[in-house]
Design a protein around this motif. Structure first.
Motif, PDB file in Angstrom:
ATOM      1  N   GLN A 181      82.539  74.895  43.991  1.00 59.51           N
ATOM      2  CA  GLN A 181      83.991  74.985  44.102  1.00 59.51           C
ATOM      3  C   GLN A 181      84.528  76.355  43.677  1.00 59.51           C
ATOM      4  N   LEU A 182      83.868  76.935  42.673  1.00 57.92           N
ATOM      5  CA  LEU A 182      84.333  78.224  42.147  1.00 57.92           C
ATOM      6  C   LEU A 182      83.582  79.413  42.749  1.00 57.92           C
ATOM      7  N   PHE A 183      82.657  79.124  43.680  1.00 58.80           N
ATOM      8  CA  PHE A 183      81.900  80.160  44.391  1.00 58.80           C
ATOM      9  C   PHE A 183      81.119  81.066  43.439  1.00 58.80           C
ATOM     10  N   VAL A 184      80.469  80.425  42.472  1.00 55.80           N
ATOM     11  CA  VAL A 184      79.605  81.159  41.549  1.00 55.80           C
ATOM     12  C   VAL A 184      78.272  80.415  41.450  1.00 55.80           C
ATOM     13  N   SER A 185      77.346  80.968  40.691  1.00 54.38           N
ATOM     14  CA  SER A 185      76.036  80.331  40.553  1.00 54.38           C
ATOM     15  C   SER A 185      76.075  79.214  39.511  1.00 54.38           C
ATOM     16  N   ASN A 186      75.100  78.319  39.604  1.00 53.63           N
ATOM     17  CA  ASN A 186      74.984  77.245  38.617  1.00 53.63           C
ATOM     18  C   ASN A 186      74.743  77.819  37.225  1.00 53.63           C
ATOM     19  N   ARG A 187      73.997  78.903  37.153  1.00 53.21           N
ATOM     20  CA  ARG A 187      73.727  79.551  35.861  1.00 53.21           C
ATOM     21  C   ARG A 187      75.022  80.077  35.234  1.00 53.21           C
TER      22      ARG A 187
END
Length: 224
Positions: A181-187
């Protein structure tokens, strides 16, 4: 190089056969080790202080001190240790008391072995172990207790993105889905949650969410 670190687990249950079965299950995992076993709540607190486990699998009904009080005392001295309740009791009274004491979640004792193992890994990584129906009951319970403070210093220490992550977590969104949703990585999401936990002195999503709910950081109609 693959990490060789093993999740340190403390088992607290007054039934020897339950502890033995759980210990055998945990010890078979390449990423876990049982560092201590307690037969009552007092012993659980003492052993937690000595061994500083990552995760404690705790029963509720134990002699000398029950799991609720033991959890409360352990979280005071080890705020980042995750307490996972494994119990035969499934009532609002116990669930609310346990979560407010600082437990990361709970499972019933009829759970399958692989589910328990997955839950240990989950609470270790900061996830919460709550059924959706339980989450709803927790929210309803805390709705009347929430007191909003404009000068809440803890809220002011969270960045805008961290508060956004916490609100999504409160809606029950998984780390992976928050990342999408936030267009970032899981890390990156894991890093945000780790920072949130440190700022709030908690050890799990469950505790962070309850912390926010109690202080009125979220509008209840925003949550599921």
């Amino acid at each position: 190089m693959e990490s060789t670190y093993k999740i340190k687990v403390l088992l607290a249950d007054d039934h020897v056969i339950v502890r033995e079965g759980t210990k055998e299950l945990v010890q078979r995992q390449p990423d876990m080790q049982v560092v201590a076993e307690a037969s009552d709540g007092v012993e659980a607190v003492e052993l937690a202080r000595v061994y500083r486990p990552d995760v404690i699998v705790m029963d509720i009904a134990m002699p000398n001190m029950n799991g609720i009080e033991a959890t409360k005392q352990i979280k005071k001295i080890l705020p980042t240790t995750a307490v996972l309740i494994l119990t035969a009791y499934d009532s609002d009274q116990y669930i609310m008391a346990l979560l407010e004491a600082g437990a990361a979640g709970y499972l019933l004792k009829n759970v399958r072995g692989n589910q328990l193992i997955d839950a240990i890994r989950a609470v270790y990584s900061g996830e919460s172990i709550l059924q959706p129906s339980t989450t709803r009951r927790v929210i309803d319970h805390l709705k009347v207790k929430a007191v909003k403070s404009e000068e809440d210093s803890a809220a002011n220490t969270l960045t805008e993105r961290e508060m956004e992550v916490l609100k999504l977590a409160a809606k029950g969104v998984s780390n992976r889905d928050i990342a999408e949703q936030l267009f970032v990585s899981n890390r990156t999401i894991q890093t945000h949650l780790s920072n949130i936990f440190k700022k709030l002195s908690v050890g799990s999503r469950t505790e962070a969410i309850l912390y926010g709910l109690k202080r009125g950081w979220f509008y209840m109609e925003e949550l599921p």
